[in-house]
Write a protein that holds these residues in place. Sequence first.
Motif, PDB file in Angstrom:
ATOM      1  N   GLN A   1       5.452  13.951   1.726  1.00 56.67           N
ATOM      2  CA  GLN A   1       4.539  14.120   0.606  1.00 56.67           C
ATOM      3  C   GLN A   1       3.833  12.807   0.280  1.00 56.67           C
ATOM      4  O   GLN A   1       2.638  12.793  -0.060  1.00 56.67           O
ATOM      5  N   ARG A   2       4.522  11.678   0.413  1.00 56.33           N
ATOM      6  CA  ARG A   2       3.911  10.381   0.137  1.00 56.33           C
ATOM      7  C   ARG A   2       2.788  10.085   1.145  1.00 56.33           C
ATOM      8  O   ARG A   2       1.732   9.571   0.766  1.00 56.33           O
ATOM      9  N   LEU A   3       3.025  10.408   2.407  1.00 57.00           N
ATOM     10  CA  LEU A   3       1.983  10.199   3.405  1.00 57.00           C
ATOM     11  C   LEU A   3       0.743  11.034   3.096  1.00 57.00           C
ATOM     12  O   LEU A   3      -0.391  10.601   3.329  1.00 57.00           O
ATOM     13  N   TRP A   4       0.965  12.219   2.528  1.00 55.59           N
ATOM     14  CA  TRP A   4      -0.169  13.066   2.159  1.00 55.59           C
ATOM     15  C   TRP A   4      -0.845  12.559   0.888  1.00 55.59           C
ATOM     16  O   TRP A   4      -2.064  12.374   0.849  1.00 55.59           O
ATOM     17  N   SER A   5      -0.077  12.304  -0.149  1.00 55.15           N
ATOM     18  CA  SER A   5      -0.667  11.969  -1.446  1.00 55.15           C
ATOM     19  C   SER A   5      -1.307  10.582  -1.453  1.00 55.15           C
ATOM     20  O   SER A   5      -2.341  10.376  -2.102  1.00 55.15           O
ATOM     21  N   GLN A   6      -0.724   9.624  -0.736  1.00 51.41           N
ATOM     22  CA  GLN A   6      -1.248   8.261  -0.755  1.00 51.41           C
ATOM     23  C   GLN A   6      -2.181   7.939   0.415  1.00 51.41           C
ATOM     24  O   GLN A   6      -3.077   7.106   0.284  1.00 51.41           O
ATOM     25  N   MET A   7      -1.962   8.587   1.571  1.00 46.48           N
ATOM     26  CA  MET A   7      -2.743   8.266   2.767  1.00 46.48           C
ATOM     27  C   MET A   7      -3.593   9.432   3.261  1.00 46.48           C
ATOM     28  O   MET A   7      -4.401   9.268   4.163  1.00 46.48           O
ATOM     29  N   ARG A   8      -3.396  10.602   2.685  1.00 48.43           N
ATOM     30  CA  ARG A   8      -4.052  11.825   3.144  1.00 48.43           C
ATOM     31  C   ARG A   8      -3.776  12.102   4.625  1.00 48.43           C
ATOM     32  O   ARG A   8      -4.646  12.531   5.381  1.00 48.43           O
TER      33      ARG A   8
ATOM     34  N   ARG B   1      10.154  13.936   0.726  1.00 47.18           N
ATOM     35  CA  ARG B   1       9.482  12.983  -0.169  1.00 47.18           C
ATOM     36  C   ARG B   1       8.547  12.064   0.616  1.00 47.18           C
ATOM     37  O   ARG B   1       7.427  11.767   0.176  1.00 47.18           O
TER      38      ARG B   1
ATOM     39  N   ALA C   1       0.822  -1.213   0.000  1.00 47.09           N
ATOM     40  CA  ALA C   1       0.000   0.000   0.000  1.00 47.09           C
ATOM     41  C   ALA C   1       0.853   1.259   0.000  1.00 47.09           C
ATOM     42  O   ALA C   1       0.418   2.315  -0.469  1.00 47.09           O
ATOM     43  N   LEU C   2       2.088   1.125   0.498  1.00 47.58           N
ATOM     44  CA  LEU C   2       3.023   2.247   0.489  1.00 47.58           C
ATOM     45  C   LEU C   2       4.234   1.964  -0.399  1.00 47.58           C
ATOM     46  O   LEU C   2       5.260   2.626  -0.298  1.00 47.58           O
ATOM     47  N   GLY C   3       4.094   0.966  -1.249  1.00 46.40           N
ATOM     48  CA  GLY C   3       5.172   0.637  -2.171  1.00 46.40           C
ATOM     49  C   GLY C   3       6.364  -0.010  -1.504  1.00 46.40           C
ATOM     50  O   GLY C   3       7.495   0.127  -1.991  1.00 46.40           O
TER      51      GLY C   3
END
Length: 311
Positions: free
Chosen positions: A262-269, A259, A32-34
């Motif tokens: 930003q991933r926590l925001w873009s993928q998990m909001r 990075r 889910a987080l790559g």
Amino acid sequence: MQIPDRSAVQAAHARIADDVRRTPLWRLPGAALGLSVQEVWLKLEHLQVSGSFKARGMFNRMRSQPIPAAGVIIASGGNAGIAVACAAQSLGVPCEVYLPEVSTPAKRARLAALGATVVVHGAAYPEALAACLERQAHTGALLMHAYDQFEVVAGAGTLAAEMEQEAGLPDRILVSVGGGGLIAGIAAWCESRTRVEAVEPELAPTLHAARAAGHPVDVSVGGVAADSLGARRIGELAWAISQSQVAASHVVSDDAIKRAQQRLWSQMRLAVEPAAALPLAALVEGVVRPEAHERVALIVCGANVDPASLT
């Protein structure tokens, strides 16, 4: 020096149960987080009272002893100051927070809105701290510390107790480190029953530098996470506990932190501060390389961020 242990964390857990939130634990497939691990656990401590895990330790210290008529006092422009003000407001006691001149107007306003008396003194934190200590000696207020007090460390460890109650212990826990109160509390609870590892910014590596030197040393502090992880030296309690109960210390770059944030925001909001993104950064960048079968817990420690900066 009294060192917090599992019994101290258990006592804190009971003591502050009505004061703090039982924050969610997300258990996600690594994909889910790559990530190439079985599960990633996100302990969403940014949803805690005051916006960070710090509330746990501050409530525990205030609940552990009588509070003088002068109330409580701290020098901190970060999450610790906000947590003290929040706890003081909840318990109905006076609170003074000393800030350096570099503190932002928004932070001063937030502290004032929580009922704290805000004192701005000196160009940097050491001067604010000196003024705070002088004032405390005069008033007798209960001195609060961001990370290096027994009750504060034990309180921080309650999030690990909470996590174990819900899901057991994962194979590995990654924890952001500044002064070390959070990782000290978590390690005190876990007692080497799982692998606890530190993650620090390259520009503020207090534990990493101490391990290299063989003892706590001062470090320069800078970078995107300095607002939350701005300690110049690892705390004495964290240093003592980490000697036997923290398996490793890692550092990550500012770019990697941004990075991951930003991933926590873009993928998990999840709108979190840079410090909360360090554990994910260590995984994504390959600084920490778990086995494929592992369940890895990331402590999402705080929400001190302007959401507009994430878009």
